[in-house]
Design a protein around this motif. Structure first.
Motif, PDB file in Angstrom:
ATOM      1  N   PRO A 136      -2.735  -4.183  -2.846  1.00  0.00           N
ATOM      2  CA  PRO A 136      -1.811  -3.539  -1.526  1.00  0.00           C
ATOM      3  C   PRO A 136      -0.385  -3.615  -1.705  1.00  0.00           C
ATOM      4  O   PRO A 136       0.232  -2.723  -0.556  1.00  0.00           O
ATOM      5  N   LEU A 137       0.345  -4.013  -2.656  1.00  0.00           N
ATOM      6  CA  LEU A 137       1.666  -4.194  -3.060  1.00  0.00           C
ATOM      7  C   LEU A 137       1.907  -2.413  -4.219  1.00  0.00           C
ATOM      8  O   LEU A 137       3.199  -1.998  -3.927  1.00  0.00           O
ATOM      9  N   PHE A 138       0.911  -2.404  -4.244  1.00  0.00           N
ATOM     10  CA  PHE A 138       1.231  -1.025  -5.133  1.00  0.00           C
ATOM     11  C   PHE A 138       1.450   0.028  -4.757  1.00  0.00           C
ATOM     12  O   PHE A 138       0.288   0.835  -4.901  1.00  0.00           O
ATOM     13  N   PHE A 139       2.325   0.201  -3.687  1.00  0.00           N
ATOM     14  CA  PHE A 139       1.779   1.507  -2.635  1.00  0.00           C
ATOM     15  C   PHE A 139       3.356   1.765  -2.066  1.00  0.00           C
ATOM     16  O   PHE A 139       3.824   0.811  -1.913  1.00  0.00           O
ATOM     17  N   GLY A 140       3.883   2.368  -1.206  1.00  0.00           N
ATOM     18  CA  GLY A 140       4.823   2.685  -1.193  1.00  0.00           C
ATOM     19  C   GLY A 140       5.544   4.564  -0.576  1.00  0.00           C
ATOM     20  O   GLY A 140       5.372   5.336  -1.475  1.00  0.00           O
ATOM     21  N   SER A 141       5.814   4.596   0.182  1.00  0.00           N
ATOM     22  CA  SER A 141       6.248   6.059   0.986  1.00  0.00           C
ATOM     23  C   SER A 141       7.691   5.814   1.085  1.00  0.00           C
ATOM     24  O   SER A 141       8.181   6.851   1.677  1.00  0.00           O
ATOM     25  N   GLY A 142       8.688   4.618   0.860  1.00  0.00           N
ATOM     26  CA  GLY A 142      10.100   4.979   1.624  1.00  0.00           C
ATOM     27  C   GLY A 142      10.664   4.969  -0.413  1.00  0.00           C
ATOM     28  O   GLY A 142      10.289   5.957  -1.433  1.00  0.00           O
ATOM     29  N   VAL A 143      11.627   3.961  -1.275  1.00  0.00           N
ATOM     30  CA  VAL A 143      12.691   3.957  -1.600  1.00  0.00           C
ATOM     31  C   VAL A 143      11.981   3.762  -3.248  1.00  0.00           C
ATOM     32  O   VAL A 143      12.277   4.358  -4.293  1.00  0.00           O
ATOM     33  N   VAL A 169      10.262 -20.077  -1.111  1.00  0.00           N
ATOM     34  CA  VAL A 169      10.191 -18.776  -1.243  1.00  0.00           C
ATOM     35  C   VAL A 169       9.342 -17.589  -1.201  1.00  0.00           C
ATOM     36  O   VAL A 169       8.943 -17.695  -2.612  1.00  0.00           O
ATOM     37  N   VAL A 170       8.560 -17.148   0.225  1.00  0.00           N
ATOM     38  CA  VAL A 170       7.940 -16.600   0.042  1.00  0.00           C
ATOM     39  C   VAL A 170       7.402 -14.983  -0.234  1.00  0.00           C
ATOM     40  O   VAL A 170       8.550 -15.132   1.349  1.00  0.00           O
ATOM     41  N   ILE A 171       6.931 -15.113  -1.067  1.00  0.00           N
ATOM     42  CA  ILE A 171       7.529 -12.649  -0.961  1.00  0.00           C
ATOM     43  C   ILE A 171       6.100 -12.363  -1.138  1.00  0.00           C
ATOM     44  O   ILE A 171       5.390 -13.082  -2.210  1.00  0.00           O
ATOM     45  N   CYS A 172       5.604 -11.891  -0.117  1.00  0.00           N
ATOM     46  CA  CYS A 172       3.795 -11.120  -0.234  1.00  0.00           C
ATOM     47  C   CYS A 172       3.736  -9.697   0.658  1.00  0.00           C
ATOM     48  O   CYS A 172       4.465  -9.939   1.510  1.00  0.00           O
ATOM     49  N   ASP A 173       2.588  -8.988   0.760  1.00  0.00           N
ATOM     50  CA  ASP A 173       2.383  -8.337   1.354  1.00  0.00           C
ATOM     51  C   ASP A 173       2.474  -8.836   3.337  1.00  0.00           C
ATOM     52  O   ASP A 173       1.425 -10.080   3.514  1.00  0.00           O
ATOM     53  N   GLU A 174       2.877  -8.036   3.788  1.00  0.00           N
ATOM     54  CA  GLU A 174       2.495  -8.126   5.379  1.00  0.00           C
ATOM     55  C   GLU A 174       1.848  -8.508   5.742  1.00  0.00           C
ATOM     56  O   GLU A 174       0.925  -9.495   6.000  1.00  0.00           O
ATOM     57  N   ARG A 175       0.332  -8.404   5.067  1.00  0.00           N
ATOM     58  CA  ARG A 175      -1.112  -8.315   5.652  1.00  0.00           C
ATOM     59  C   ARG A 175      -1.921  -9.530   4.979  1.00  0.00           C
ATOM     60  O   ARG A 175      -2.691  -9.894   5.292  1.00  0.00           O
ATOM     61  N   ALA A 176      -1.130 -10.044   3.921  1.00  0.00           N
ATOM     62  CA  ALA A 176      -1.879 -11.203   3.444  1.00  0.00           C
ATOM     63  C   ALA A 176      -1.558 -12.174   4.480  1.00  0.00           C
ATOM     64  O   ALA A 176      -2.469 -13.550   3.907  1.00  0.00           O
ATOM     65  N   LEU A 177      -0.696 -12.771   6.248  1.00  0.00           N
ATOM     66  CA  LEU A 177      -1.599 -14.019   6.867  1.00  0.00           C
ATOM     67  C   LEU A 177      -2.055 -14.251   7.200  1.00  0.00           C
ATOM     68  O   LEU A 177      -2.828 -13.507   8.874  1.00  0.00           O
ATOM     69  N   THR A 178      -3.239 -14.460   6.626  1.00  0.00           N
ATOM     70  CA  THR A 178      -4.770 -15.042   7.241  1.00  0.00           C
ATOM     71  C   THR A 178      -4.664 -15.963   8.551  1.00  0.00           C
ATOM     72  O   THR A 178      -3.664 -16.983   8.224  1.00  0.00           O
ATOM     73  N   ASP A 179      -5.522 -16.302   8.593  1.00  0.00           N
ATOM     74  CA  ASP A 179      -5.597 -17.564   9.424  1.00  0.00           C
ATOM     75  C   ASP A 179      -5.000 -18.774   8.630  1.00  0.00           C
ATOM     76  O   ASP A 179      -4.668 -19.991   8.332  1.00  0.00           O
ATOM     77  N   ALA A 180      -6.028 -18.819   7.053  1.00  0.00           N
ATOM     78  CA  ALA A 180      -6.630 -19.969   6.176  1.00  0.00           C
ATOM     79  C   ALA A 180      -4.602 -19.697   5.602  1.00  0.00           C
ATOM     80  O   ALA A 180      -4.507 -21.133   5.379  1.00  0.00           O
ATOM     81  N   ALA A 181      -3.875 -19.109   5.387  1.00  0.00           N
ATOM     82  CA  ALA A 181      -2.999 -18.464   4.367  1.00  0.00           C
ATOM     83  C   ALA A 181      -1.987 -19.350   5.460  1.00  0.00           C
ATOM     84  O   ALA A 181      -0.850 -20.225   5.016  1.00  0.00           O
ATOM     85  N   GLU A 182      -1.661 -18.865   7.223  1.00  0.00           N
ATOM     86  CA  GLU A 182      -1.119 -19.815   8.491  1.00  0.00           C
ATOM     87  C   GLU A 182      -0.967 -20.646   8.206  1.00  0.00           C
ATOM     88  O   GLU A 182      -0.081 -21.875   7.991  1.00  0.00           O
TER      89      GLU A 182
END
Length: 313
Positions: A102-109, A199-212
């Motif tokens: 999911p992180l292997f994506f980008g439309s920016g720089v 320091v948590v560095i992850c995809d914004e979509r990764a925050l599920t109920d279990a992860a939270e």
């Protein structure tokens, strides 16, 4: 050491992550004896004294936390005095870094995976310069690579090397991971002692109920810095007509001229952003969301320039 060829913005190289140490002056992430980082003022520790050592007592000033008043000195001098603290030295700093499809994506720089790797390197070098012990866990598509915290340059280089390896293993045809964030957080709970910094560095979509829930348990005993990574296309669709997306045998077509569709998509993106914000507020964690649209150092400098009392964090 990995020597695979890098593509700027698409792949990272070990040399690139090592060179980030020369740019530490651009963003003061941690306090030093001669300079206090503005980011520290954004971070409200839940447990008084966690991660800090007593420094001195001085006369109480308006705005000081009343919980730090030294009542013995106040009673003896008949004038309010407050305790001052400085950050604990050589605390464990643990980098939890995602490198998944999911992180292997980008439309920016750059791709989101590249931005995540750069952020991990920056915090790693900053922690090492601050004389903290540095370690971490690179997690993603089926494999986890862990380095236990040590105050050693070799420890950080080992972590960065594994990060580069995971980054170069990413490709568009990989199967999407299933719930890797939660297990990574559980591992952090197993190895981190109270007073550590995660320091948590992850995809914004990764925050599920279990992860939270796992983050909330971690936040009871350690300090948290959260860096959810996103791309502009995670938050809004362009009015570009019919777009077709394919994954293995599945094909999805979206008519982006449909204003209702674009509005619903924006609302989903906004809901993810707000979820991170509300979670950080509950945990009293420092939230530094990063976008692949803009240079990482520019984004962090903007956070540094914000008033310490910014209520958004």
């Amino acid at each position: 050491m990995h020597t695979l060829p890098s593509q700027p913005g698409v792949r990272v190289s070990l040399a690139e992550l090592i060179d980030i140490r020369h740019r530490l002056r651009e963003v003061q992430l941690f306090s030093t004896p001669s300079r206090r980082s503005p980011l520290i003022g954004l971070h409200r520790s839940k447990l008084r004294g966690r991660g800090i050592d007593f420094d001195q007592v001085r006369v109480y000033q308006p705005g000081d936390d009343v919980r730090t008043i030294d009542w013995r000195v106040t009673a003896r001098t008949q004038e309010p005095h407050t305790k001052l603290f400085h950050e604990e030295r050589e605390r464990p700093v643990y980098l939890l870094v995602e490198q998944s499809r999911p992180l292997f994506f980008g439309s920016g720089v750059q791709l989101k995976s590249v931005l995540a790797a750069q952020a991990a390197a920056l915090f790693g070098w900053a922690a090492l310069t601050h004389n903290d012990r540095i370690g971490g866990l690179v997690f993603g598509d089926g494999e986890h690579h862990e380095v236990r915290p040590r105050r050693s340059k070799q420890s950080l280089l080992q972590l960065l090397n594994r990060l580069v390896g995971a980054n170069h293993a990413l490709h568009a045809d990989m199967q999407a991971p299933q719930g890797t964030f939660g297990p990574a957080l559980r591992r952090a709970r197993e190895v981190l002692r109270p007073g550590s910094l995660l320091v948590v560095i992850c995809d914004e979509r990764a925050l599920t109920d279990a992860a939270e829930q796992q983050l909330a348990l971690l936040g009871r005993h350690i300090d948290l810095i959260l860096l959810p990574i996103s791309d502009p296309l995670d938050h809004a669709l362009p009015a570009a007509g019919l777009l077709r997306f394919g994954e293995q045998q599945a094909v999805l077509e979206l008519d982006t001229y449909d204003s209702d569709l674009r509005r619903a998509y924006r609302e989903l993106g906004e809901a993810r952003r707000l979820r991170w914000q509300h979670a950080a507020q509950r945990m009293r964690a420092l939230l530094l969301p990063l976008s692949s649209q803009t240079d990482m150092f520019e984004q962090l400098r903007e956070y540094l320039e914000q008033p310490a009392a910014d209520s958004r964090r």
